[in-house]
Design a protein around this motif. Structure first.
Motif, PDB file in Angstrom:
ATOM      1  N   LEU A 274       0.827  -1.207   0.000  1.00  0.00           N
ATOM      2  CA  LEU A 274       0.000   0.000   0.000  1.00  0.00           C
ATOM      3  C   LEU A 274       0.863   1.259   0.000  1.00  0.00           C
ATOM      4  CD1 LEU A 274      -2.779  -1.014   2.571  1.00  0.00           C
ATOM      5  CD2 LEU A 274      -3.102  -0.583   0.136  1.00  0.00           C
ATOM      6  N   VAL A 275       1.868   1.285   0.861  1.00  0.00           N
ATOM      7  CA  VAL A 275       2.729   2.468   0.967  1.00  0.00           C
ATOM      8  C   VAL A 275       3.522   2.678  -0.327  1.00  0.00           C
ATOM      9  CG1 VAL A 275       4.726   3.449   2.148  1.00  0.00           C
ATOM     10  CG2 VAL A 275       2.914   2.357   3.472  1.00  0.00           C
ATOM     11  N   LEU A 276       4.112   1.609  -0.843  1.00  0.00           N
ATOM     12  CA  LEU A 276       4.947   1.733  -2.039  1.00  0.00           C
ATOM     13  C   LEU A 276       4.127   2.154  -3.258  1.00  0.00           C
ATOM     14  CD1 LEU A 276       7.242  -1.397  -1.579  1.00  0.00           C
ATOM     15  CD2 LEU A 276       7.888   1.000  -1.324  1.00  0.00           C
ATOM     16  N   VAL A 277       2.876   1.669  -3.322  1.00  0.00           N
ATOM     17  CA  VAL A 277       2.026   1.994  -4.469  1.00  0.00           C
ATOM     18  C   VAL A 277       1.404   3.381  -4.323  1.00  0.00           C
ATOM     19  CG1 VAL A 277      -0.085   1.363  -5.711  1.00  0.00           C
ATOM     20  CG2 VAL A 277       1.554  -0.406  -5.050  1.00  0.00           C
ATOM     21  N   LEU A 278       0.885   3.680  -3.120  1.00  0.00           N
ATOM     22  CA  LEU A 278       0.141   4.918  -2.924  1.00  0.00           C
ATOM     23  C   LEU A 278       1.037   6.133  -2.684  1.00  0.00           C
ATOM     24  CD1 LEU A 278      -2.794   3.660  -0.665  1.00  0.00           C
ATOM     25  CD2 LEU A 278      -2.683   3.799  -3.142  1.00  0.00           C
ATOM     26  N   VAL A 279       2.123   5.933  -1.954  1.00  0.00           N
ATOM     27  CA  VAL A 279       2.991   7.060  -1.588  1.00  0.00           C
ATOM     28  C   VAL A 279       4.109   7.249  -2.607  1.00  0.00           C
ATOM     29  CG1 VAL A 279       4.515   8.004   0.173  1.00  0.00           C
ATOM     30  CG2 VAL A 279       2.456   6.738   0.855  1.00  0.00           C
ATOM     31  N   HIS A 281       4.278   5.624  -5.578  1.00  0.00           N
ATOM     32  CA  HIS A 281       3.757   5.436  -6.938  1.00  0.00           C
ATOM     33  C   HIS A 281       4.548   4.400  -7.736  1.00  0.00           C
ATOM     34  CE1 HIS A 281       1.144   8.851  -6.214  1.00  0.00           C
ATOM     35  NE2 HIS A 281       2.196   9.568  -5.841  1.00  0.00           N
ATOM     36  N   LEU A 282       4.961   3.344  -7.058  1.00  0.00           N
ATOM     37  CA  LEU A 282       5.625   2.241  -7.740  1.00  0.00           C
ATOM     38  C   LEU A 282       4.577   1.325  -8.369  1.00  0.00           C
ATOM     39  CD1 LEU A 282       8.461   1.379  -5.173  1.00  0.00           C
ATOM     40  CD2 LEU A 282       8.601   2.773  -7.243  1.00  0.00           C
ATOM     41  N   PRO A 283       4.894   0.622  -9.442  1.00  0.00           N
ATOM     42  CA  PRO A 283       3.908  -0.245 -10.110  1.00  0.00           C
ATOM     43  C   PRO A 283       3.495  -1.415  -9.225  1.00  0.00           C
ATOM     44  CG  PRO A 283       6.099  -0.567 -11.039  1.00  0.00           C
ATOM     45  CD  PRO A 283       6.197   0.613 -10.132  1.00  0.00           C
ATOM     46  N   ILE A 284       2.193  -1.574  -9.061  1.00  0.00           N
ATOM     47  CA  ILE A 284       1.685  -2.619  -8.181  1.00  0.00           C
ATOM     48  C   ILE A 284       2.008  -4.006  -8.716  1.00  0.00           C
ATOM     49  CG2 ILE A 284      -0.598  -2.696  -9.265  1.00  0.00           C
ATOM     50  CD1 ILE A 284      -1.765  -3.174  -6.471  1.00  0.00           C
ATOM     51  N   SER A 285       2.182  -4.121 -10.035  1.00  0.00           N
ATOM     52  CA  SER A 285       2.478  -5.424 -10.624  1.00  0.00           C
ATOM     53  C   SER A 285       3.776  -5.999 -10.066  1.00  0.00           C
ATOM     54  CB  SER A 285       2.558  -5.298 -12.147  1.00  0.00           C
ATOM     55  OG  SER A 285       3.448  -4.250 -12.514  1.00  0.00           O
ATOM     56  N   PHE A 286       4.872  -5.258 -10.194  1.00  0.00           N
ATOM     57  CA  PHE A 286       6.174  -5.751  -9.741  1.00  0.00           C
ATOM     58  C   PHE A 286       6.242  -5.851  -8.219  1.00  0.00           C
ATOM     59  CE2 PHE A 286       7.232  -3.967 -13.945  1.00  0.00           C
ATOM     60  CZ  PHE A 286       7.832  -5.080 -14.511  1.00  0.00           C
ATOM     61  N   ILE A 287       5.621  -4.893  -7.532  1.00  0.00           N
ATOM     62  CA  ILE A 287       5.641  -4.919  -6.064  1.00  0.00           C
ATOM     63  C   ILE A 287       4.898  -6.149  -5.545  1.00  0.00           C
ATOM     64  CG2 ILE A 287       4.947  -3.690  -3.980  1.00  0.00           C
ATOM     65  CD1 ILE A 287       7.258  -2.426  -5.541  1.00  0.00           C
ATOM     66  N   SER A 288       3.762  -6.470  -6.149  1.00  0.00           N
ATOM     67  CA  SER A 288       2.985  -7.636  -5.716  1.00  0.00           C
ATOM     68  C   SER A 288       3.736  -8.934  -5.992  1.00  0.00           C
ATOM     69  CB  SER A 288       1.630  -7.654  -6.427  1.00  0.00           C
ATOM     70  OG  SER A 288       0.852  -6.555  -6.059  1.00  0.00           O
ATOM     71  N   ILE A 289       4.368  -9.018  -7.150  1.00  0.00           N
ATOM     72  CA  ILE A 289       5.139 -10.227  -7.468  1.00  0.00           C
ATOM     73  C   ILE A 289       6.267 -10.415  -6.466  1.00  0.00           C
ATOM     74  CG2 ILE A 289       6.723 -11.245  -9.157  1.00  0.00           C
ATOM     75  CD1 ILE A 289       4.977 -10.020 -11.353  1.00  0.00           C
ATOM     76  N   ALA A 290       6.950  -9.324  -6.123  1.00  0.00           N
ATOM     77  CA  ALA A 290       8.050  -9.405  -5.148  1.00  0.00           C
ATOM     78  C   ALA A 290       7.523  -9.821  -3.779  1.00  0.00           C
ATOM     79  CB  ALA A 290       8.763  -8.060  -5.055  1.00  0.00           C
ATOM     80  N   ALA A 291       6.391  -9.246  -3.360  1.00  0.00           N
ATOM     81  CA  ALA A 291       5.805  -9.606  -2.064  1.00  0.00           C
ATOM     82  C   ALA A 291       5.377 -11.065  -2.056  1.00  0.00           C
ATOM     83  CB  ALA A 291       4.612  -8.697  -1.766  1.00  0.00           C
ATOM     84  N   GLY A 292       4.806 -11.529  -3.173  1.00  0.00           N
ATOM     85  CA  GLY A 292       4.416 -12.937  -3.259  1.00  0.00           C
ATOM     86  C   GLY A 292       5.607 -13.866  -3.187  1.00  0.00           C
ATOM     87  N   ALA A 293       6.713 -13.459  -3.803  1.00  0.00           N
ATOM     88  CA  ALA A 293       7.925 -14.283  -3.767  1.00  0.00           C
ATOM     89  C   ALA A 293       8.482 -14.398  -2.348  1.00  0.00           C
ATOM     90  CB  ALA A 293       8.975 -13.680  -4.697  1.00  0.00           C
ATOM     91  N   ILE A 294       8.395 -13.296  -1.586  1.00  0.00           N
ATOM     92  CA  ILE A 294       8.845 -13.348  -0.180  1.00  0.00           C
ATOM     93  C   ILE A 294       7.997 -14.352   0.604  1.00  0.00           C
ATOM     94  CG2 ILE A 294       9.009 -12.021   1.964  1.00  0.00           C
ATOM     95  CD1 ILE A 294       9.647  -9.559   0.238  1.00  0.00           C
ATOM     96  N   LEU A 295       6.678 -14.314   0.386  1.00  0.00           N
ATOM     97  CA  LEU A 295       5.799 -15.258   1.091  1.00  0.00           C
ATOM     98  C   LEU A 295       6.047 -16.694   0.639  1.00  0.00           C
ATOM     99  CD1 LEU A 295       2.335 -13.425   1.235  1.00  0.00           C
ATOM    100  CD2 LEU A 295       4.033 -13.702   3.048  1.00  0.00           C
ATOM    101  N   ALA A 296       6.447 -16.866  -0.616  1.00  0.00           N
ATOM    102  CA  ALA A 296       6.699 -18.223  -1.112  1.00  0.00           C
ATOM    103  C   ALA A 296       7.800 -18.913  -0.311  1.00  0.00           C
ATOM    104  CB  ALA A 296       7.076 -18.165  -2.596  1.00  0.00           C
ATOM    105  N   PHE A 297       8.786 -18.130   0.143  1.00  0.00           N
ATOM    106  CA  PHE A 297       9.884 -18.723   0.911  1.00  0.00           C
ATOM    107  C   PHE A 297       9.453 -19.160   2.308  1.00  0.00           C
ATOM    108  CE2 PHE A 297      12.475 -16.538  -2.295  1.00  0.00           C
ATOM    109  CZ  PHE A 297      13.399 -17.536  -2.584  1.00  0.00           C
ATOM    110  N   THR A 298       8.293 -18.683   2.772  1.00  0.00           N
ATOM    111  CA  THR A 298       7.814 -19.102   4.093  1.00  0.00           C
ATOM    112  C   THR A 298       7.170 -20.481   4.047  1.00  0.00           C
ATOM    113  OG1 THR A 298       5.623 -18.086   3.814  1.00  0.00           O
ATOM    114  CG2 THR A 298       7.391 -16.703   4.713  1.00  0.00           C
ATOM    115  N   ASP A 299       6.718 -20.884   2.864  1.00  0.00           N
ATOM    116  CA  ASP A 299       6.122 -22.216   2.700  1.00  0.00           C
ATOM    117  C   ASP A 299       6.221 -22.598   1.226  1.00  0.00           C
ATOM    118  OD1 ASP A 299       4.740 -24.568   2.712  1.00  0.00           O
ATOM    119  OD2 ASP A 299       2.991 -23.805   3.797  1.00  0.00           O
TER     120      ASP A 299
END
Length: 457
Positions: A274-279, A281-299
């Motif tokens: 939310l902060v990176l996209v709204l404040v 103005h980074l592209p939500i596409s790449f930010i979401s993929i990166a966040a999903g990849a971080i969660l992938a390492f948890t399981d």
């Protein structure tokens, strides 16, 4: 119009007919049509044909559904939905409006409409699935909310429209445009809820929340039936289950468990997105993929499930159709239709035709791009002083955005991709039918309230 401009239009109609009667993804037909038009009518090679491939839309759908798919797998989405249910104290009818206003605030603060829908949709449609609400109506409410705030003085669309008008020597009050947009989208949302409620009553169904079908012979067991809800009133005919009694708040909340470390990490990542996209103005596409990849390492065991859960059919549908429509613009079909409207003569009729041209076309193409193309065409008409400038501009701007409930638009595609507990082909058809209703009615409503009425005052 020449045959070069007419043939692609006929092909587009043929695609819809084929996709209606046969279980084939219309995106496939779109790519075939794009090759035919690009290679044989324009002489393009494959790179030129794919120049307008909507990579941003595709990555947004992939990134958002991947990230929130991981969040769903680890229970974070359920955690948020439970919190939402507790916050409204069982008044589930309030929740769609909560999502409406949240989306409108995001876009009013400058968030691009698809980004706001991408952020709100996963939680909204997850809540709809839990409460057996209509995902169709919930999706419409979220999209309408995003459009309501989309023309604020600090938003992308608001600044674009204001600059286009100012360059022509005309003036338009930014806040007038914003309030006109907000009011129209609020009205359309009210009509949506009231319309589905009326349809439910016509079918002798109890109307709960945003269109839940509930059997009257409640046995108090709280168990869900197995009959799919039929028609728009029953979850939009999306295959949601029929409840045997009205929804109770406590029945919707699963047993409370301690928040796990992974869920805390997920909540942090959602906030970070939310902060990176709204404040920033980074592209939500790449930010979401990166966040999903971080969660992938948890399981890592859920990695393949999350990737499989990406709505690839939606990606194909949107990519194929947007690519084809872009080539229609290259051929000149869209511009020619707009020019034909200008030559009609009667100012009020020209304004109505332009509303429909931009509304119909925007159901398949970029609303922002069409605003940049259509509004300049209307400026010579506005400079005559025959029509109210703010009324015509607002009508065109709103007509271009309210039709984004179409499954071919970014927002509609996000709703289609995030819907849960539905038969996706059936839900796609109902989104298409709903978009058809909006395309038929919304431009005329905008024209009547924002152009005709002010002209008579």
């Amino acid at each position: 119009m020449s045959s070069v401009e007419i043939l692609p239009l006929i092909a587009l109609v043929a695609m819809f007919v084929i996709a209606t009667f046969f279980p084939i993804n219309i995106g496939i037909l779109g790519f075939i049509g794009a090759f035919g038009v690009g290679a044989f009518l324009l002489g393009y090679d494959d790179k030129e044909i794919l120049a307008a491939f909507p990579s941003s839309i595709v990555l947004t759908i992939i990134g958002v559904t991947y990230f929130f798919g991981m969040a769903k797998k680890n229970g974070t989405i359920d955690l948020l939905v439970n919190a939402c249910i507790r916050a409204v104290r069982g008044r589930v009818t309030v929740v769609p409006w909560v999502f409406f206003f949240c989306a409108s605030v995001l876009t009013a603060l400058g968030t691009f409409s698809p980004a706001a829908v991408a952020l709100i949709c996963p939680a909204a449609l997850s809540f709809a699935a839990r409460t057996k609400m209509s995902p169709l109506v919930m999706g419409i409410m979220t999209i309408n909310g995003a459009h309501a705030g989309a023309f604020s003085p600090i938003s992308v669309s608001g600044v674009l429209v204001h600059d286009l008008v100012e360059k022509s020597g005309l003036t338009i009050a930014p806040w007038t445009l914003f309030f006109a947009s907000y009011g129209m989208n609020l009205l359309l949302s009210v009509l949506t809820v009231v319309g589905y409620a009326a349809l439910a009553r016509m079918r002798n169904l109890e109307y709960s929340a945003t269109g839940t079908r509930i059997d009257d012979d409640a046995d108090g067991s709280g168990s869900a039936g197995t009959h799919p809800a039929s028609g728009p009133a029953g979850g939009g005919g999306t295959g949601t289950q029929v409840l045997t009694r009205p929804v109770r708040p406590d029945a919707l909340i699963t047993q409370v468990h301690p928040v796990t470390v992974v869920q805390k990490l997920t909540l942090f990542l959602i906030a970070a997105v939310l902060v990176l996209v709204l404040v920033f103005h980074l592209p939500i596409s790449f930010i979401s993929i990166a966040a999903g990849a971080i969660l992938a390492f948890t399981d890592l065991s859920k990695q393949n499930e999350a990737i499989a859960g990406i709505s690839w059919s939606t990606v194909l549908l949107v990519a194929g159709m947007v690519t084809y429509i872009s080539l229609l613009e290259e051929v000149g079909t869209i511009d020619h239709l707009a020019q034909m409207a200008i030559t009609i003569g009667a100012p009020l009729i020209v304004a109505l035709v332009l509303c429909y041209v931009i509304g119909v076309t925007s159901a398949f193409a970029s609303s922002t791009a069409l605003l940049a193309a259509i509004i300049p065409m209307a400026l010579p008409l506005l400079q005559t002083g025959a029509l109210p400038v703010v009324g015509v501009v607002a009508a065109l701007a709103i007509a271009a955005t309210v039709v984004d409930v179409s499954p071919f638009s970014t927002n509609g595609a996000l709703v289609l991709a995030n819907a849960q507990g539905i038969e996706r082909p059936r839900f796609y058809r109902q989104l298409l039918v709903n978009a058809g209703i909006v395309v038929a009615a919304a431009p005329a409503l905008c024209w009547l309230l924002l152009v005709v009425v002010p002209s008579m005052v």
